[in-house]
Each structure stands twice: as structure tokens, then as C-alpha cells.
Design a protein around this motif. Structure first.
Motif, PDB file in Angstrom:
ATOM      1  N   GLY A 261       1.629   7.088  -6.620  1.00 20.36           N
ATOM      2  CA  GLY A 261       0.504   7.735  -7.165  1.00 20.36           C
ATOM      3  C   GLY A 261      -0.910   7.162  -7.539  1.00 20.36           C
ATOM      4  N   GLU A 262      -0.883   5.922  -7.146  1.00 20.71           N
ATOM      5  CA  GLU A 262      -1.985   4.869  -7.458  1.00 20.71           C
ATOM      6  C   GLU A 262      -3.186   4.918  -6.553  1.00 20.71           C
ATOM      7  N   LYS A 263      -4.367   4.670  -6.960  1.00 19.73           N
ATOM      8  CA  LYS A 263      -5.457   4.727  -5.918  1.00 19.73           C
ATOM      9  C   LYS A 263      -5.205   3.172  -5.416  1.00 19.73           C
ATOM     10  N   ILE A 264      -5.434   3.010  -4.206  1.00 23.34           N
ATOM     11  CA  ILE A 264      -5.265   1.625  -3.575  1.00 23.34           C
ATOM     12  C   ILE A 264      -6.688   0.616  -3.942  1.00 23.34           C
TER      13      ILE A 264
ATOM     14  N   GLU B  49       0.740  -1.123   0.070  1.00 20.38           N
ATOM     15  CA  GLU B  49       0.138  -0.063  -0.103  1.00 20.38           C
ATOM     16  C   GLU B  49       0.829   1.213  -0.056  1.00 20.38           C
ATOM     17  N   GLU B  50       1.972   1.328   0.770  1.00 17.72           N
ATOM     18  CA  GLU B  50       2.857   2.535   0.928  1.00 17.72           C
ATOM     19  C   GLU B  50       3.236   2.863  -0.357  1.00 17.72           C
TER      20      GLU B  50
ATOM     21  N   LYS C  11       0.828   4.016  -2.949  1.00 20.89           N
ATOM     22  CA  LYS C  11       0.592   5.469  -2.677  1.00 20.89           C
ATOM     23  C   LYS C  11       1.788   6.347  -3.185  1.00 20.89           C
ATOM     24  N   LYS C  12       3.023   5.934  -2.874  1.00 17.65           N
ATOM     25  CA  LYS C  12       4.240   6.781  -3.624  1.00 17.65           C
ATOM     26  C   LYS C  12       4.214   6.643  -4.852  1.00 17.65           C
TER      27      LYS C  12
END
Ligand code: 4AD
Ligand code: MG
Length: 432
Positions: A377-380, A370-371, A374-375
Motif C-alpha cells: 500500500g505504499e506510493k511508488i 515496485e510490486e 504496491k502490495k
């Protein structure tokens, strides 16, 4: 009954009468003789058509032939030291199938022009041989994995997710929403190993590469594998075995073709004569500093120039592992022994051909993934299905992708990757 040109040489058919079908590679008239170099998919042979040995229609057809006209010929195979391959066919009958028009491909045409007429340039000896070698490489990939008990698993080509970063995604209109063309089968492979176990595939792959280089295509074929229970060391070994196997297959079948292409076959043989070393990224930086006086800051990815320079010190491919986690894709796990490094690898080919394989152990830590997402720039939410794979019976697993065109380019010693695929697609080249 028609035979093919390759069979004449393979079976040394001197003294027999044969019938052939093919195309005129070269054509020259000289008084009462017409010389045609004939080609088919298996090779080329010289034909001599003598006016007093054939009927009027044959003589007219042989004279009327253009380069690339198609024809059928009957004749006797004779030994001729001066002919390419040592045999010549003395025609007794010659029949044009399609005379066509004067062929536009001549010598010394620019690379761009040859790409414009790729549909015709495909008939060149050079591209024919490269594409035959490519066929052997792809057949070799299937043989390698099938023999080891892997199952072929086909991925979807339309995907809602990025695997290798958003910047090289091709967006496509998919009914009333946006989708992407696949960058890698990997995420789907990670779902399939739970039932199929060890799997592989060779499939089209798409990347909107905006740089013009001799090693990037927008559409290429990637051969990937994924396996449960394997760690980084395990898959690195599979990759080394696979690459060695593919080079052996090509050397077995295509030594003459490689020589025709100007490949230094000995260098290729040497490249697989010893085990491929595994070197850590941080050791690569040290070698570059000590032996190449090159300073690369720890944390920076290796660029083409660094990949070339490090290979000044190796004759075989090498595997580089433990790149900085910071610059690696979301699915690559940190090494628990050094949290700054990822459990991943690239294989680099010798002679400056650069990266041919990329792979890793896969992270099974939902937080870490998940981190990473996020880094990037993706939507979880869009990756929930992928995270599910870590919730239900998760297992350690690993895999890699081998660039088919990169490997063919190295094996053939081609200047440009565009020579290794029939109709190359790059930012600047999409026709024909
Ligand atoms: O290193 P890459 O980006 O790795 C992956 O896509 C992983 N998901 C594969 C996996 O672990 N299953 O790409 C793998 C290989 C590269 O090493 C290179 O040989 C080739 O694919 N490749 C390209 N070949 C031609 N043109 C391009 N634009 C390429 N991008 C990657
Ligand atoms: Mg890579």
C-alpha cells in the motif's frame, strides 16, 4: 586521592588506607558501631564505623546516613571472611556529602512502581549490571565491525518512507508536513554502500508496536550492517560471527555479573560452543510437525509460540532462511530456485528468547520492488530515490539488523526486554 571499590578487590588492597566516594546501599546501627554497605559504579563494600575510631562529626554523619545518601569515607582495608567479597573497610573518617531524604525504593515493590521510579531504580545492582553488560555489547559491535574494515555510517532519524510496513510507523509533525521516525537505517545504508562499501551502525529505531510483549519496545537500538557484493550466505555468516563475538566479549568481562543476575552461564557458553545451524523455513515447519505435533500452514509467519517450540531442539542460536516471499517486506528478493521463497533470514536465540536478528539479500529488480511496495500500500513515487539505486551501477548486496535489547535480554536471561534499556518506551510506558 580517591580510589574505587572495584580496585580494592582487583588489587587485593588489604592493609592499605583508601578514600572512597559513593552512596549507602544499606545502613544499620548497632550500639557503638554503624555498618554501611557502600556502592559506587564498580561494586559494593562493607564499611564498619566504630565510635571510638572516628571523630564526633564522622560519628554523627555515619549515624545520620540514609540509604542512598552520598558520602566520602577514609579507612583501612581489612580481610573479613563474613563480608561480601572478603574485605571490609574500617573507617577513620566519614563525611556526608548529601544526606537527602529517606529513599522510596524498598524491597518487594511492584514492577510498575519500579518503572514509575525508574530514575531512582536505575541505581539498583540489577540494572547497573545489565547496563554495564549493554555497554560491553555495544562496544563489541563497534569492535567487531571496525576490525573487519567496515565504515560507521549514520542514518537520518526523520524519514519520509516506511521500511518495515506502515502499521508500526510513528508519525511526527515536521514543520508543515508529516514525517516518520526511522524503523530501520537500511534504505539509506543501501544508498551509502556505493561509495563507502561495507558499513554498519548502532542507532535508535522506532516502532509503534501495539502489542504488549516481553520482547517489543517502541524505541530500541538496532545494530545494522549492509555490504555490496554479499549474498544471503555471506551475511548469514557475518551475523553468526557477530553474535558469537558479542557473547564471548560479555563472558570475558562479566561472568560474575551474569551470575549475580541469576543467568545460567553454562547455557550461554554452550550456546556459542558449536556452529549455529542454518535451517530453511519449510524444514522448521517439518520439525514442528514431527517433533512438536504443531501444524503450521506454509505461508504463515512464525509466531512467538512457534519460535519457542522450535528452539526446544537447539542449544545454540539458529538461522532460519527462505521465509515465504508473500509475507516478506518489499525489498526481499525471491529465490530464483523457488519463486515462493525469499532470500532472507532471521536468527533465533535459544531458551525461548526468540528473534534477535533479521536480514536479507536485497532485491535489485525494480519491477519486483515496485510490486512489493504496491502490495504494502505504499506510493511508488515516494520511493523513487530508492529505485534510483537500482538504475545506476546496481550491485548485489545484503544486510541485517540485530536488536541490541533482544541480544542483551538473551545474554542476561532477563524476563522482560524493559530491563535492558535505561528508560523503556512502550505503548503503556513513556515516563519518566
Ligand atoms: O527484523 P527487523 O524488522 O528487520 C529490519 O528492520 C531490517 N530492515 C534490518 C536490516 O536488514 N537492516 O528488525 C531487526 C531486529 C529484529 O530481529 C529484532 O531483534 C529487533 O530488530 N527488533 C526489535 N527489538 C525491540 N523492539 C522491537 N519492537 C523490535 N523490532 C525489531
Ligand atoms: Mg524481523
Amino acid at each position: 586521592m580517591f580510589t574505587d571499590i572495584g580496585t580494592i578487590f582487583a588489587k587485593k588492597m588489604e592493609g592499605t588506607e583508601v578514600s572512597l566516594r559513593g552512596w549507602a546501599h544499606r545502613h544499620r546501627t548497632s550500639g557503638k558501631m554503624v555498618f554501611v554497605t557502600m556502592r559506587d559504579s564498580t561494586g559494593i563494600i562493607q564499611l564498619a564505623v566504630k565510635q571510638d575510631k572516628v571523630d564526633e562529626k564522622s560519628w554523627k554523619d555515619a549515624n545520620d546516613t540514609y540509604v542512598e545518601s552520598s558520602f566520602m569515607v577514609k579507612g583501612n582495608v581489612v580481610k573479613d571472611e563474613r563480608a561480601p567479597g572478603g574485605y571490609e573497610l574500617q573507617a577513620t573518617n566519614f563525611e556526608l556529602v548529601s544526606k537527602g531524604e529517606p529513599f522510596p525504593v524498598a524491597k518487594d515493590l511492584s514492577e510498575e512502581y519500579l518503572l514509575d521510579i525508574r530514575h531512582l531504580w536505575l541505581r539498583s545492582q540489577k540494572l547497573t549490571k545489565i547496563l554495564q553488560i549493554r555497554s560491553t555489547v555495544i562496544a563489541g559491535i563497534h569492535e567487531f565491525f571496525q576490525k573487519r574494515g567496515y565504515t560507521l555510517f549514520d542514518p537520518p532519524i526523520f524519514t519520509p518512507n516506511a521500511c518495515e510496513g506502515g502499521s508500526t510507523l510513528f508519525e511526527v509533525q515536521y514543520f508543515d508536513r508529516k514525517m516518520y521516525l526511522t524503523q530501520s537505517w537500511q534504505l539509506y545504508a543501501e544508498a551509502a554502500i556505493f561509495s563507502l562499501g561495507k558499513i554498519y551502525d548502532v542507532a535508535p529505531t522506532f516502532r509503534a508496536e501495539k502489542s504488549k510483549t516481553s520482547r517489543h519496545l517502541a524505541e530500541f537500538w538496532m545494530a545494522e550492517m549492509e555490504a555490496p557484493w554479499m549474498n544471503l550466505d555471506d551475511v548469514v555468516q557475518v551475523a553468526k560471527d557477530e553474535v558469537k563475538f558479542l557473547v564471548e566479549k560479555v563472558l570475558e568481562k562479566h561472568e560474575e555479573d551474569l551470575k549475580f543476575l541469576g543467568r545460567d552461564v553454562e547455557k550461554l557458553r554452550k550456546a556459542i560452543s558449536k556452529p549455529f545451524p542454518t535451517v530453511k523455513y519449510s524444514e522448521v515447519l517439518k520439525i514442528l510437525e514431527e517433533k512438536e505435533q504443531m501444524q503450521v500452514e506454509w505461508g504463515k509467519d512464525l509466531r512467538t509460540v512457534e519460535e519457542e517450540r522450535i528452539m526446544n531442539h537447539f542449544e545454540t542460536p539458529i538461522v532460519v532462511t527462505h521465509y515465504p516471499k508473500e509475507i516478506m517486506a518489499f525489498y526481499k528478493p525471491v529465490d530464483p530456485k523457488n519463486k515462493k521463497e525469499a532470500l532472507c533470514f532471521d536468527m533465533l536465540a535459544p531458551e525461548g528468547f526468540g528473534e534477535i536478528v533479521g536480514g536479507s539479500q536485497r532485491s535489485i529488480d525494480i519491477k519486483e520492488i515496485e510490486e512489493g511496495l504496491k502490495k504494502e500500500g505504499e506510493k511508488i513515487e515516494k520511493y523513487q530515490w530508492y529505485l534510483d539505486l537500482r538504475k545506476y551501477g546496481s550491485v548485489p548486496h545484503s544486510g541485517y539488523g540485530l536488536g541490541v535489547e533482544r541480544v542483551v535480554r538473551w545474554i542476561c536471561g532477563s524476563d522482560n526486554i524493559k530491563d535492558t534499556i535505561a528508560f523503556p518506551r512502550t505503548m503503556a510506558r513513556f515516563e519518566p
